[in-house]
Design a protein around this motif. Structure first.
Motif, short mmCIF file in Angstrom:
data_model
loop_
_atom_site.label_atom_id
_atom_site.label_comp_id
_atom_site.label_asym_id
_atom_site.label_seq_id
_atom_site.Cartn_x
_atom_site.Cartn_y
_atom_site.Cartn_z
N ALA A 67 -3.37 -20.10 -9.07
CA ALA A 67 -3.28 -18.74 -9.61
C ALA A 67 -4.13 -17.78 -8.78
O ALA A 67 -3.71 -16.65 -8.49
CB ALA A 67 -3.72 -18.72 -11.07
N PHE A 68 -5.31 -18.22 -8.38
CA PHE A 68 -6.17 -17.38 -7.54
C PHE A 68 -5.49 -17.11 -6.19
O PHE A 68 -5.45 -15.97 -5.72
CB PHE A 68 -7.53 -18.04 -7.32
CG PHE A 68 -8.37 -17.30 -6.33
CD1 PHE A 68 -9.01 -16.12 -6.69
CD2 PHE A 68 -8.52 -17.77 -5.03
CE1 PHE A 68 -9.77 -15.43 -5.76
CE2 PHE A 68 -9.26 -17.08 -4.10
CZ PHE A 68 -9.90 -15.91 -4.47
N LEU A 69 -4.98 -18.14 -5.56
CA LEU A 69 -4.32 -17.96 -4.27
C LEU A 69 -3.11 -17.03 -4.38
O LEU A 69 -2.90 -16.16 -3.51
CB LEU A 69 -3.87 -19.31 -3.70
CG LEU A 69 -4.96 -20.22 -3.18
CD1 LEU A 69 -4.35 -21.52 -2.65
CD2 LEU A 69 -5.79 -19.56 -2.11
N ALA A 70 -2.34 -17.17 -5.44
CA ALA A 70 -1.18 -16.30 -5.63
C ALA A 70 -1.63 -14.84 -5.78
O ALA A 70 -1.02 -13.94 -5.20
CB ALA A 70 -0.37 -16.74 -6.85
N GLY A 71 -2.70 -14.62 -6.52
CA GLY A 71 -3.22 -13.27 -6.68
C GLY A 71 -3.73 -12.70 -5.36
O GLY A 71 -3.50 -11.53 -5.05
N ALA A 72 -4.39 -13.53 -4.57
CA ALA A 72 -4.87 -13.08 -3.26
C ALA A 72 -3.69 -12.74 -2.34
O ALA A 72 -3.70 -11.72 -1.65
CB ALA A 72 -5.75 -14.15 -2.63
N GLN A 73 -2.68 -13.57 -2.35
CA GLN A 73 -1.50 -13.31 -1.52
C GLN A 73 -0.78 -12.05 -1.96
O GLN A 73 -0.20 -11.35 -1.13
CB GLN A 73 -0.56 -14.51 -1.57
CG GLN A 73 -1.12 -15.72 -0.86
CD GLN A 73 -0.34 -16.99 -1.13
OE1 GLN A 73 0.42 -17.09 -2.09
NE2 GLN A 73 -0.52 -18.00 -0.28
N ASP A 74 -0.83 -11.72 -3.24
CA ASP A 74 -0.18 -10.52 -3.76
C ASP A 74 -1.05 -9.27 -3.59
O ASP A 74 -0.62 -8.18 -3.96
CB ASP A 74 0.15 -10.70 -5.25
CG ASP A 74 1.29 -11.67 -5.49
OD1 ASP A 74 2.01 -12.00 -4.51
OD2 ASP A 74 1.45 -12.12 -6.64
N GLY A 75 -2.26 -9.43 -3.06
CA GLY A 75 -3.12 -8.28 -2.81
C GLY A 75 -3.93 -7.83 -4.01
O GLY A 75 -4.53 -6.75 -3.99
N GLU A 76 -3.97 -8.64 -5.06
CA GLU A 76 -4.67 -8.23 -6.28
C GLU A 76 -6.17 -8.03 -6.09
O GLU A 76 -6.80 -7.33 -6.89
CB GLU A 76 -4.43 -9.26 -7.38
CG GLU A 76 -2.99 -9.32 -7.85
CD GLU A 76 -2.76 -10.38 -8.89
OE1 GLU A 76 -3.72 -10.87 -9.50
OE2 GLU A 76 -1.59 -10.72 -9.12
N PHE A 77 -6.76 -8.61 -5.06
CA PHE A 77 -8.20 -8.52 -4.86
C PHE A 77 -8.56 -7.68 -3.65
O PHE A 77 -9.74 -7.63 -3.25
CB PHE A 77 -8.81 -9.93 -4.71
CG PHE A 77 -8.37 -10.87 -5.80
CD1 PHE A 77 -8.75 -10.65 -7.12
CD2 PHE A 77 -7.58 -11.96 -5.52
CE1 PHE A 77 -8.34 -11.50 -8.13
CE2 PHE A 77 -7.17 -12.82 -6.52
CZ PHE A 77 -7.56 -12.60 -7.83
N ASP A 78 -7.61 -7.02 -3.05
CA ASP A 78 -7.86 -6.24 -1.83
C ASP A 78 -8.95 -5.19 -2.01
O ASP A 78 -9.72 -4.94 -1.09
CB ASP A 78 -6.58 -5.58 -1.34
CG ASP A 78 -5.58 -6.58 -0.77
OD1 ASP A 78 -5.91 -7.80 -0.69
OD2 ASP A 78 -4.46 -6.15 -0.43
N ALA A 79 -9.04 -4.57 -3.16
CA ALA A 79 -10.05 -3.54 -3.41
C ALA A 79 -11.46 -4.11 -3.32
O ALA A 79 -12.41 -3.37 -3.03
CB ALA A 79 -9.82 -2.89 -4.76
N LEU A 80 -11.64 -5.40 -3.55
CA LEU A 80 -12.96 -6.01 -3.48
C LEU A 80 -13.45 -6.19 -2.05
O LEU A 80 -14.65 -6.34 -1.81
CB LEU A 80 -12.94 -7.38 -4.19
CG LEU A 80 -12.58 -7.35 -5.66
CD1 LEU A 80 -12.42 -8.76 -6.19
CD2 LEU A 80 -13.62 -6.59 -6.45
#
Length: 78
Positions: free
Chosen positions: A63-76
């Motif tokens: 789930a974390f990897l999928a979120g990272a691939q989707d750009g969910e953490f880019d703001a961090l």
């Protein structure tokens, strides 16, 4: 089977192979991950290889990897 808890000292996880991204900086600012014998994934700070490791289930890590691939953490990262 040994149960491993979050915050375990990474140096106690014997026989695992720690992997870090090829994109990691030469200064050692990286996260390393390792597959554990029970199927979990451990994560540690490469600057503190003897320090704590966080342990995740495969589903949590996926789930974390999928979120990272989707750009969910880019703001961090900025």
């Amino acid at each position: 089977m040994q149960q491993i808890f979050n915050g375990v000292k990474a140096c106690t996880l014997q026989g695992v192979r720690w992997v870090k991204s090829r994109r990691s900086a030469a200064e050692g600012n990286c996260v390393e991950v390792a597959a554990l014998p029970g199927g979990e994934i451990a994560m540690r700070n490469s600057r503190d290889p003897e320090g704590p490791a966080l342990v995740y289930t495969r589903a949590e890590f996926a789930a974390f990897l999928a979120g990272a691939q989707d750009g969910e953490f880019d703001a961090l990262a900025s």
